[in-house]
Design a protein around this motif. Structure first.
Motif, PDB file in Angstrom:
ATOM      1  N   MET A 147      47.892  41.461  52.796  1.00  0.00           N
ATOM      2  CA  MET A 147      46.937  40.398  53.110  1.00  0.00           C
ATOM      3  C   MET A 147      45.897  40.251  51.995  1.00  0.00           C
ATOM      4  O   MET A 147      45.393  41.250  51.468  1.00  0.00           O
ATOM      5  CB  MET A 147      46.210  40.689  54.430  1.00  0.00           C
ATOM      6  N   ASP A 148      45.552  39.012  51.656  1.00  0.00           N
ATOM      7  CA  ASP A 148      44.463  38.728  50.718  1.00  0.00           C
ATOM      8  C   ASP A 148      43.132  38.984  51.444  1.00  0.00           C
ATOM      9  O   ASP A 148      42.968  38.573  52.594  1.00  0.00           O
ATOM     10  CB  ASP A 148      44.554  37.274  50.240  1.00  0.00           C
ATOM     11  N   GLU A 182      42.770  35.840  38.218  1.00  0.00           N
ATOM     12  CA  GLU A 182      41.644  36.772  38.198  1.00  0.00           C
ATOM     13  C   GLU A 182      42.098  38.223  38.231  1.00  0.00           C
ATOM     14  O   GLU A 182      41.411  39.101  37.716  1.00  0.00           O
ATOM     15  CB  GLU A 182      40.708  36.491  39.386  1.00  0.00           C
ATOM     16  N   VAL A 183      43.238  38.490  38.869  1.00  0.00           N
ATOM     17  CA  VAL A 183      43.791  39.848  38.903  1.00  0.00           C
ATOM     18  C   VAL A 183      45.089  39.819  38.089  1.00  0.00           C
ATOM     19  O   VAL A 183      45.999  39.030  38.383  1.00  0.00           O
ATOM     20  CB  VAL A 183      44.073  40.315  40.347  1.00  0.00           C
ATOM     21  N   HIS A 203      51.275  37.938  40.855  1.00  0.00           N
ATOM     22  CA  HIS A 203      51.218  37.772  42.319  1.00  0.00           C
ATOM     23  C   HIS A 203      51.406  36.324  42.713  1.00  0.00           C
ATOM     24  O   HIS A 203      51.036  35.406  41.982  1.00  0.00           O
ATOM     25  CB  HIS A 203      49.907  38.319  42.897  1.00  0.00           C
ATOM     26  N   HIS A 238      50.527  33.725  45.884  1.00  0.00           N
ATOM     27  CA  HIS A 238      49.757  33.475  47.100  1.00  0.00           C
ATOM     28  C   HIS A 238      50.661  32.704  48.061  1.00  0.00           C
ATOM     29  O   HIS A 238      51.182  31.637  47.692  1.00  0.00           O
ATOM     30  CB  HIS A 238      48.547  32.585  46.805  1.00  0.00           C
TER      31      HIS A 238
HETATM   32  P1  5GP Z   1      44.108  35.141  41.411  1.00  0.00           P
HETATM   33  O1  5GP Z   1      44.202  36.222  40.377  1.00  0.00           O
HETATM   34  O2  5GP Z   1      45.437  34.484  41.685  1.00  0.00           O
HETATM   35  O3  5GP Z   1      43.058  34.127  41.085  1.00  0.00           O
HETATM   36  O4  5GP Z   1      43.661  35.734  42.784  1.00  0.00           O
HETATM   37  C1  5GP Z   1      43.505  37.090  43.051  1.00  0.00           C
HETATM   38  C2  5GP Z   1      43.458  37.242  44.568  1.00  0.00           C
HETATM   39  O5  5GP Z   1      43.322  38.601  44.853  1.00  0.00           O
HETATM   40  C3  5GP Z   1      42.288  36.506  45.238  1.00  0.00           C
HETATM   41  O6  5GP Z   1      42.807  35.617  46.211  1.00  0.00           O
HETATM   42  C4  5GP Z   1      41.474  37.626  45.865  1.00  0.00           C
HETATM   43  O7  5GP Z   1      40.941  37.277  47.112  1.00  0.00           O
HETATM   44  C5  5GP Z   1      42.483  38.748  45.966  1.00  0.00           C
HETATM   45  N1  5GP Z   1      41.910  40.073  45.883  1.00  0.00           N
HETATM   46  C6  5GP Z   1      41.003  40.497  44.956  1.00  0.00           C
HETATM   47  N2  5GP Z   1      40.717  41.801  45.155  1.00  0.00           N
HETATM   48  C7  5GP Z   1      41.454  42.200  46.215  1.00  0.00           C
HETATM   49  C8  5GP Z   1      41.574  43.459  46.896  1.00  0.00           C
HETATM   50  O8  5GP Z   1      40.964  44.476  46.552  1.00  0.00           O
HETATM   51  N3  5GP Z   1      42.436  43.501  47.958  1.00  0.00           N
HETATM   52  C9  5GP Z   1      43.135  42.402  48.355  1.00  0.00           C
HETATM   53  N4  5GP Z   1      43.946  42.555  49.416  1.00  0.00           N
HETATM   54  N5  5GP Z   1      43.054  41.209  47.733  1.00  0.00           N
HETATM   55  C10 5GP Z   1      42.209  41.102  46.688  1.00  0.00           C
END
Ligand code: 5GP
Length: 139
Positions: free
Chosen positions: A32-33, A97-98, A102, A104
């Protein structure tokens, strides 16, 4: 750009940070996000390192999409969803951001917009959504 072994999702895979897992197999992990943009927002990642779609192997991409499909089908049942939105961002300029590949996976209902980004979800609600997805996956 290279892969950083200390990114948050690598730590989740190593069990150093807790996560609400809904599904895993030999190659992928779905959880889960913590900032859900829709009820039931799940992230699907490969267990092996890949920064994003640009450096991932065809095998990693295929494994992730097979899990995305499995989780998506469960979401239709779990939430009575009418559709699924799939998002995947690459590098900061692409919205990432991460930096561990991944996807979504977002259950959608007619006329319901996505929640704004960056808002922490309610842990009890997230856990309840995870329970629904796990139950649908077992059916
Ligand atoms: P993106 O890199 O695609 O922009 O999004 C990274 C996603 O990782 C975001 O939707 C954010 O809410 C989620 N996220 C960031 N840190 C954590 C975490 O520690 N645990 C979980 N389960 N999700 C995370």
């Amino acid at each position: 750009m290279s892969y950083d072994n200390d990114n948050i999702f690598a730590k989740i895979l190593r069990g150093e940070i807790p996560s609400e897992m809904v599904y895993q197999d030999a190659d992928t992990f779905a959880f889960m996000d913590i900032m859900p943009r829709a009820e039931g927002h799940v992230l699907v990642i490969p267990k092996s390192p890949a920064r994003n779609m640009l450096d991932a192997s065809p095998e990693q991409l295929a494994a992730c999409l097979a899990t995305v499909q499995k989780v998506s089908q469960a979401m239709l049942k779990a939430f009575g969803a009418a559709g699924i939105t799939l998002q995947q961002f690459n590098e900061a300029a692409g919205g990432q951001e991460v930096f561990h590949l991944h996807y979504h996976v977002l259950p959608r209902h007619e006329g319901i917009r996505l929640n704004p980004p960056g808002v922490m979800g309610d842990q009890d609600l997230i856990k309840a959504s995870a329970d629904k997805i796990r139950t649908a996956l077992q059916a």
